[in-house]
Motif scaffolding. Structure first.
Motif, PDB file in Angstrom:
ATOM      1  N   LEU A 143      -3.591   3.779  -2.283  1.00  0.00           N
ATOM      2  CA  LEU A 143      -3.180   2.909  -3.384  1.00  0.00           C
ATOM      3  C   LEU A 143      -2.838   1.540  -2.820  1.00  0.00           C
ATOM      4  N   SER A 144      -3.367   0.471  -3.432  1.00  0.00           N
ATOM      5  CA  SER A 144      -2.988  -0.888  -3.030  1.00  0.00           C
ATOM      6  C   SER A 144      -2.582  -1.669  -4.270  1.00  0.00           C
ATOM      7  N   VAL A 145      -1.602  -2.524  -4.114  1.00  0.00           N
ATOM      8  CA  VAL A 145      -1.066  -3.308  -5.221  1.00  0.00           C
ATOM      9  C   VAL A 145      -0.969  -4.764  -4.771  1.00  0.00           C
ATOM     10  N   THR A 146      -1.564  -5.667  -5.561  1.00  0.00           N
ATOM     11  CA  THR A 146      -1.568  -7.089  -5.221  1.00  0.00           C
ATOM     12  C   THR A 146      -0.882  -7.883  -6.327  1.00  0.00           C
ATOM     13  N   ASP A 147       0.047  -8.723  -5.937  1.00  0.00           N
ATOM     14  CA  ASP A 147       0.724  -9.595  -6.901  1.00  0.00           C
ATOM     15  C   ASP A 147      -0.229 -10.736  -7.287  1.00  0.00           C
ATOM     16  N   ILE A 148      -0.650 -10.757  -8.543  1.00  0.00           N
ATOM     17  CA  ILE A 148      -1.585 -11.789  -9.024  1.00  0.00           C
ATOM     18  C   ILE A 148      -0.923 -12.662 -10.089  1.00  0.00           C
ATOM     19  N   ALA A 182      -5.265  -0.889  -7.307  1.00  0.00           N
ATOM     20  CA  ALA A 182      -6.548  -0.299  -6.925  1.00  0.00           C
ATOM     21  C   ALA A 182      -6.294   1.045  -6.268  1.00  0.00           C
ATOM     22  N   VAL A 183      -7.153   2.012  -6.604  1.00  0.00           N
ATOM     23  CA  VAL A 183      -7.046   3.358  -6.040  1.00  0.00           C
ATOM     24  C   VAL A 183      -8.422   3.758  -5.536  1.00  0.00           C
ATOM     25  N   GLY A 207      -9.460   3.121   7.957  1.00  0.00           N
ATOM     26  CA  GLY A 207      -8.906   3.779   9.136  1.00  0.00           C
ATOM     27  C   GLY A 207      -7.432   4.090   8.959  1.00  0.00           C
ATOM     28  N   VAL A 208      -6.698   3.129   8.423  1.00  0.00           N
ATOM     29  CA  VAL A 208      -5.282   3.348   8.123  1.00  0.00           C
ATOM     30  C   VAL A 208      -5.118   4.545   7.222  1.00  0.00           C
ATOM     31  N   ALA A 209      -5.916   4.550   6.136  1.00  0.00           N
ATOM     32  CA  ALA A 209      -5.784   5.628   5.159  1.00  0.00           C
ATOM     33  C   ALA A 209      -6.176   6.965   5.769  1.00  0.00           C
ATOM     34  N   SER A 210      -7.251   6.979   6.543  1.00  0.00           N
ATOM     35  CA  SER A 210      -7.734   8.239   7.109  1.00  0.00           C
ATOM     36  C   SER A 210      -6.735   8.824   8.095  1.00  0.00           C
ATOM     37  N   ALA A 211      -6.216   7.935   8.962  1.00  0.00           N
ATOM     38  CA  ALA A 211      -5.260   8.408   9.961  1.00  0.00           C
ATOM     39  C   ALA A 211      -3.994   8.917   9.306  1.00  0.00           C
ATOM     40  N   MET A 225       0.826  -1.196   0.000  1.00  0.00           N
ATOM     41  CA  MET A 225       0.000   0.000   0.000  1.00  0.00           C
ATOM     42  C   MET A 225       0.860   1.245   0.000  1.00  0.00           C
ATOM     43  N   ALA A 226       0.234   2.330  -0.468  1.00  0.00           N
ATOM     44  CA  ALA A 226       0.878   3.641  -0.423  1.00  0.00           C
ATOM     45  C   ALA A 226      -0.207   4.686  -0.269  1.00  0.00           C
TER      46      ALA A 226
END
Length: 671
Positions: A147-152, A135-136, A222-226, A57-58
């Motif tokens: 931003l989240s990135v998943t190795d698929i 995903a954004v 919550g992570v993103a908001s904080a 994530m970022a």
């Protein structure tokens, strides 16, 4: 135990990494407290979860710049976490490589869309390629974006294997019908747009789920908001400008044309039936190998080469993207024929096969997969009809004729019911005195689209689909009614007989004798004023029902004529056994009598015609010559004893009113 479970927020870590996990968490917490001492305990917990999460994530600002990233993202991208700070996420994840992805991404940054998701292929610093789902989603109540990135990669590999199995033929290992049509549609679509294939995957307004499934939607936000609140408080907003160019997605060097060679093997069914399906499968695999060689040697396209596919059974297709013209396709078709004509050695059996190929070349613009395949199928049919073991190029004129024929076929039966047909009449004239003895009824179709059509345009179709029975009945009734009308309107004139063509299918598929008797009774026309014409090939060799019908009609007083005599069996022995009254000589004999335009008469034709006339007279038959066009022909026919003539010298087919005028002109009282 799954690695994500080991790092889940609020869980104990029940393995040997507990000490290292606690130390990492403490370090992240210390770093968080140093950066934002005013943060609440809840915000620090969220920030710690953000950094230790195994979901990459970022946190981004509204310009797409990385404000903070966790270790999982750094590991996924093969770089240190600190090195990601202040980088443009679009550069890191190759989001600007195609226009649509780029626009959708910035719509998400600008909160013009609730979610954005796409799939990207990334190059890891260690050289391997990985697939990532990006995903954004805007963070609620902040000006930040998560931003989240998943190795698929594993999932993509499995999907690719399954897709390969679904899209390839197990016998030949070639692409199957499904993959062929996908490639064809993509070629037409991308060429029409002028851009390359879109690899952005799916994106849009679907609910954000990646990562939230592991931690819970509340925790993720919550992570993103904080984190967003913390960075806003510390003044990390960036100025305007995203600093990334936009790609146009175009691929140059296209011809704007597409070609197709559509083929099947001649006589493949016989191989299966006589040698078995195992041998048939071996033959198909061997054919596939030779087709692939021909395609590889025939040139390369932007996608790597011509696509060879097995569409089913013994049908194959070679798709040529960016075709350079029909000559390229003709060379390919010739090479395929030559390759397949070489014998095949299959497990000790030597087989020889050939193929028929339909070749089509079109501009991409305005072409659809369905239209291209219909043209290819039609052209393949032509190749087989022309003798097989050959290739045939699509001919628009020939196809237009086929389409017209199809249109006529579908409209013929309704046209009979709507009475779109009319009759014209051509006089039959006595050769000795020039007096009109009778007329032949000739049907015309007043087609609403194609205009007036002569019989040779639709009679064959009517015979094939059976509508000739209904049409023939209408012609017979209309002609008899008209002949009776002339007789009543000109009582002092010699009555004219009317000659009507009858198809052999009318004899088989209807009660011709009953129909004729009913029509004569209905119209009041005398049987001896009706003449029925059947072709020589239909009459000669008649037995059973046709012969019985002809005999019954003759016994009724109706005259039977053999039309186009001399072009069929020409078995003169049948003439003595058939109830025939008239022979109509085919026009090919009469044309040999011409002197005009430098054409010299054929002595052989005259000898044949004279012999036929003499034979007919000895059998008690009369003779009518068709296609009499010059006075010289008429004089020679008269000299050798021909009874009546028909042709443009006397009159073209005319409306019934014109025949009435002819009758009135020779009537004793002029009536």
């Amino acid at each position: 135990m799954d690695r994500t479970e080991r790092h889940s927020v609020g869980r104990a870590v029940p393995d040997d990494d507990t000490e290292r996990h606690d130390r990492t968490t403490a370090e992240q917490t210390d770093r968080t407290e140093q950066r934002a001492p005013h943060e609440t305990s809840e915000a620090r917990d969220y920030r710690a979860a953000f950094h230790v999460s195994r979901l990459a994530m970022a946190l981004l600002d509204r310009e797409g710049t990385v404000l903070d990233a966790n270790d999982a993202l750094g590991e996924l991208l093969g770089t240190g976490t600190d090195a990601l700070a202040d980088q443009a996420a679009a550069d890191l994840l190759d989001l600007a490589s195609d226009t649509r992805t780029w626009h959708a991404y910035h719509e998400a940054l600008d909160s013009l869309r609730a979610r954005f998701r796409c799939t990207r292929r990334l190059k890891h610093p260690d050289g391997r390629t990985l697939w990532a789902e990006v995903a954004v989603a805007p963070v609620p109540d902040t000006d930040r974006v998560l931003l989240s990135v998943t190795d698929i990669s594993d999932r993509r590999e499995l999907q690719a294997r399954l897709r390969h199995l679904q899209q390839h033929d197990p016998v030949t290992r070639l692409p199957n019908r499904t993959l062929f049509f996908e490639r064809l549609a993509a070629a037409l679509d991308s060429s029409a747009r002028g851009d390359g294939p879109f690899e952005g995957g799916t994106y849009g307004s679907r609910t954000y789920a990646t990562g939230a499934a592991a931690y819970g939607t509340g925790i993720a936000y919550g992570v993103a908001s904080a984190a967003a609140a913390s960075y806003s408080a510390r003044g990390h907003d960036r100025g305007p400008g995203r600093g990334n160019g936009r790609g146009n997605g175009r691929v140059d060097g296209r011809t704007g044309r597409i070609g197709l060679c559509y083929l099947d093997l001649d006589g493949f069914k016989a191989v299966n039936d006589t040698l078995g399906h195992r041998t048939g499968d071996r033959l198909l695999a061997a054919v596939a190998g030779r087709l692939t060689e021909c395609a590889d040697h025939g040139g390369y396209t932007r996608s790597g080469g011509h696509l060879v596919a097995r569409l089913g059974g013994d049908e194959f297709a070679i798709l040529v993207e960016d075709s350079t013209g029909t000559e390229q396709l003709a060379d390919l078709a010739r090479s395929v024929l030559a390759a397949l004509q070489r014998p095949f050695d299959l497990a000790g059996q030597r087989l020889s096969v050939s193929a028929s190929i339909g070749v089509v070349e079109r501009t991409v613009e305005g072409t659809t997969p369905t239209g291209l395949m219909q043209a290819a199928d039609t052209t393949l049919y032509w190749a087989k009809a022309d003798g097989k073991a050959r290739w045939t190029l699509f001919d628009p004129e020939r196809n237009a004729h086929r389409m017209t024929r199809q249109a006529l076929t579908s409209a013929l039966r309704p046209a009979v019911e709507r009475e779109e047909f009319v009759l014209q009449y051509q006089p039959l004239v006595g050769m000795a005195d020039g007096i009109v003895r009778g007329v032949e009824a000739l049907v015309r179709w007043n087609h609403p689209q194609f205009g007036t059509l002569s019989p040779n345009r639709f009679i064959g179709i009517a015979e094939e689909d059976g509508s000739i029975v209904q049409l023939g009945g209408w012609v017979l009734r209309t002609a008899c009614r008209q002949a009776r009308r002339w007789q009543l309107d000109h009582p002092g004139a010699q009555p004219l007989f009317v000659s009507v063509n009858v198809a052999v299918r009318q004899v088989w598929d209807s009660d011709l004798v009953g129909d004729v008797a009913g029509i004569l009774a209905e119209t009041g026309l005398s049987p001896h004023l009706l003449q029925l014409e059947l072709t020589e090939s239909a009459v000669m060799g008649s037995a059973g029902r046709p012969l019985q019908a002809l005999q019954a009609l003759s016994d009724m007083g109706v005259r039977i004529a053999i039309d186009d005599f001399g072009t069929g069996y020409s078995n003169l022995a049948y003439l003595s056994r058939l109830p025939v009254s008239v022979l109509k000589l085919d026009g090919s004999f009469v044309r040999g009598f011409r002197y005009d335009e430098g054409v010299h008469p054929s002595p052989a034709d005259e000898t044949i015609v004279e012999a036929l006339i003499q034979l007919a007279h000895r059998l008690g038959l009369t003779v009518t010559a068709e296609c009499v066009e010059t006075s010289g022909q008429a004089a020679r026919l008269q000299r050798i004893g021909c009874d009546t003539g028909q042709g443009w010298l006397f009159s073209r087919p005319v409306a019934p009113e014109r025949i009435a005028e002819m009758i009135a002109a020779v009537s004793p009282n002029g009536a």
